[in-house]
Design an enzyme around this catalytic site. Structure first.
Site, PDB file in Angstrom:
ATOM      1  N   ASP A   1       7.400  -6.972   4.280  1.00 38.13           N
ATOM      2  CA  ASP A   1       6.800  -7.081   2.963  1.00 38.13           C
ATOM      3  C   ASP A   1       5.559  -7.982   3.001  1.00 38.13           C
ATOM      4  OD1 ASP A   1       7.125  -6.700  -0.009  1.00 38.13           O
ATOM      5  OD2 ASP A   1       7.269  -8.878   0.066  1.00 38.13           O
TER       6      ASP A   1
ATOM      7  N   GLU B   1       3.389  -3.924   5.209  1.00 38.18           N
ATOM      8  CA  GLU B   1       2.797  -3.567   3.906  1.00 38.18           C
ATOM      9  C   GLU B   1       1.468  -4.302   3.755  1.00 38.18           C
ATOM     10  OE1 GLU B   1       3.903  -3.801  -0.861  1.00 38.18           O
ATOM     11  OE2 GLU B   1       4.300  -5.498   0.467  1.00 38.18           O
TER      12      GLU B   1
END
Length: 618
Positions: A330, A359
């Site tokens: 993330d 990400e």
């Protein structure tokens, strides 16, 4: 008598001292023999622990090579070396005050699974199913509220916990595999002990503990094993950038620089371009990297070497312990760049065939490609990260289907975004998604046009990418067109007792939902068995008159090819095939793969309106 009383008093004091000394946390909680690197650093936490002297009881192949104390006397960091002679079993750590033994701790060294280091990560052969576990299925209502955890179930609250859990996910593995998916990506399962918004998992309060409202650590490992029996791998979502404000560290930080602090609360401005911008102000770069996401998400300082090592070992522990097929990271670029290079290199050293996808939420291919392994960057930065989420192509797919077509709009944007693959060392390791837990539902963004939805899905299955779908997409779940996390992460119909509609069984689905679900199932099962979309080269033709044509082939002139034609026009079209002669050849025969029928051979191909036609060229 006086001497006897003194001896008894000394014994009582000794026992009292022993009782007071304790270990509240030992992390990682276990390790393995036979890892690629012998180093292991244990974080030990307990009252006054830093004032004790640690020793390692004799153990073949294992040495205590260093002890690190920090400003906080409640921590010790022990550096162990686990050599090739080390054996699986338990070692014993002893802690003394002077010559007095006050504490012993056994620590497990485990044997690795055969072939663990060479595990095959997810790749272009796979299709990923993203699940928000709290919103998928409630298989065990008894864990909806758990002692010590602050938030219970409030299913009527879009931002509250709804009760989905690992038991529910395990009960529906057959459905996921039956749809044609080969990988499951659950959003984080780690404990998130917050008063509100704890369901999403991105504010960990204990990195080594599955949230009890989802289940136990062993339930997670059982999920991975049961998924593998059905041909499904599991990708773990790991957060390196931040924690939750109720993480146990926050009550007793190991070091003052463990988190990024400011004179007053400062939120990141999300200006990720500052990392590459040659004109960026240093203060802007600092705010991007060191600013907090929210007041409830303290920002970790990965420049702190003990923390950097902790995060790396935590990632390795979950891969090995749970037997994972990959990692999704993330908010990748928000963490310190030097740390990310070292972290990704360490994971790939241990698991050279693993896949990790980061990400990087940017629409610019130059920014996204900066982080991929093998990229020769202008500043010399070298990453070992195999893959990234393909936000640029996702944005272009939306524009390509929603906008009117011209030389610089509509399908031309989709074509040009794919043409930017020259920036990526390996575009086939990028993950192309139709949506995720942070984006509005694709069906809503396409104005609930099922024809456009099918076009998007078929393109994703065909492109040189790893496709990822969000749970419920196959049921045409909708959301506001603006970001609304609670609405996007709606419950999967049928995941709760009493649901009027059941997407797992099909009960109560509308005709359009049934049609969409059946179409995606057919598409993904086709993709799973088609090597040309896994490994083949790609050739595409610039869009003309609302049509965009792409081919997948072996790159060596083989006769068999795949052909995808997107027709965005609202009327039937006769496509002139002469333009594609170099790919089709003079004697090409065409077969419609999704309708399983031969296509009449001729100079023109009949295309239905608003359609994706998937053909085999024989």
């Amino acid at each position: 008598m006086r001497a006897l009383l003194a001896l008894c008093l000394a014994l009582v004091m000794s026992l009292d001292t022993f009782a007071q000394a304790r270990l509240d946390h030992v992390e990682p909680p276990s390790w393995w023999v036979g890892m690629a690197r012998p180093e292991l650093q244990l974080m030990l936490h307990g009252p006054g622990l830093g004032n004790l002297t640690p020793e390692l009881a004799p153990a073949p192949g294992v040495k205590l090579v260093g002890v690190q104390r920090v400003d906080n006397p409640n921590y010790l960091f022990l550096d162990l070396q686990i050599g090739p002679q080390a054996q699986a079993g338990e070692i014993t750590l002893r802690f003394k005050r002077g010559e007095q033994l006050v504490l012993e701790q056994r620590y497990a060294l485990q044997a690795r699974r055969p072939g663990s280091a060479q595990r095959q990560g997810f790749g272009p052969r796979d299709t990923i199913y993203l699940v928000v576990p709290d919103r998928f299925a409630n298989g065990k209502p008894g864990n909806d509220r758990m002692a010590g955890l602050l938030e219970g179930v409030q299913r009527s609250d879009p931002s509250g916990r709804h009760g989905g859990d690992l038991a529910g996910l395990r009960q529906h593995l057959d459905y996921i595999a039956g749809m044609g998916f080969t990988m499951i990506w659950p959003t984080p399962l780690s404990e998130n002990n917050s008063e509100r918004y704890s369901y999403h998992g991105y504010a960990a309060t204990n990195f080594y503990q599955v949230d009890a409202r989802f289940g136990r650590n062993e339930d997670y490992r059982a999920l991975v094993g049961e998924a593998r029996e059905r041909g499904l791998g599991v990708i773990q979502d790991i957060v390196l950038n931040h924690i939750g404000a109720n993480h146990w560290w926050m009550k007793d930080l190991p070091t003052p620089d463990w988190i990024n602090t400011w004179p007053q609360y400062t939120e990141t401005h999300h200006a990720r371009m500052t990392l590459l911008d040659p004109y960026a102000a240093p203060s802007d770069r600092k705010r991007f990297s060191d600013g907090w996401f929210t007041p409830g998400m303290p920002d970790l300082n990965q420049r702190q070497p003990l923390l950097a090592n902790y995060l790396t070992q935590m990632s390795l522990w979950w891969i090995e312990w749970a037997d994972l097929s990959g990692v999704r990271t993330d908010t990748y670029s928000y963490s310190d760049a030097t740390f990310l290079a070292q972290w990704s290199a360490r994971l790939m050293q241990e698991y050279p065939r693993l896949n990790i996808v980061g990400e990087e939420w940017s629409g610019h291919p130059a920014v996204v490609s900066y982080w991929q392994a093998g990229k020769r960057n202008h500043d010399g930065y070298r990453s070992s990260l195999p893959g990234l989420m393909d936000f640029p192509l996702y944005g272009a797919l939306l524009a390509g289907l929603n906008e009117g077509d011209s030389h610089d709009a509509g399908l031309s944007k989709l074509y040009e975004a794919l043409a930017h693959d020259f920036l990526y060392p390996d575009p086939s390791r990028l993950v192309l998604f139709e949506g995720n837990h942070d984006t509005p539902r694709l069906f809503s963004l396409l104005n609930e046009d099922l024809d456009l939805q099918r076009m998007a899905w078929t393109y994703m299955a065909f492109a040189r990418r790893i496709p990822q779908f969000t749970y419920g997409a196959e049921l045409l779940l909708t959301s506001p067109r603006e970001r609304d996390d609670g609405a996007v992460r709606a419950d999967f119909p049928g995941g709760w007792a009493g649901d009027a509609v059941n997407g797992f069984s099909g009960a109560g689905l509308s005709p359009r939902q049934r049609e969409a679900q059946a179409f995606l199932r057919r598409l993904l099962h086709w993709r799973k068995g088609e090597p040309l979309v896994h490994e083949g080269a790609l050739t595409h033709y610039a869009p003309l008159d609302g049509q965009y044509v792409l081919f997948r082939h072996d790159g060596r002139g083989g006769a068999r090819k795949l052909m995808l034609v997107l027709n965005k026009r609202r009327e039937s079209v006769q496509l002139d095939l002469s333009r594609f002669g170099e790919m089709l050849g003079p004697q090409a025969r065409l077969h419609d793969l999704l309708q399983d029928r031969a296509v009449p051979t001729g100079p023109r191909l009949s295309l239905p309106p608003r359609s994706a036609t998937l053909l085999e060229v024989r």
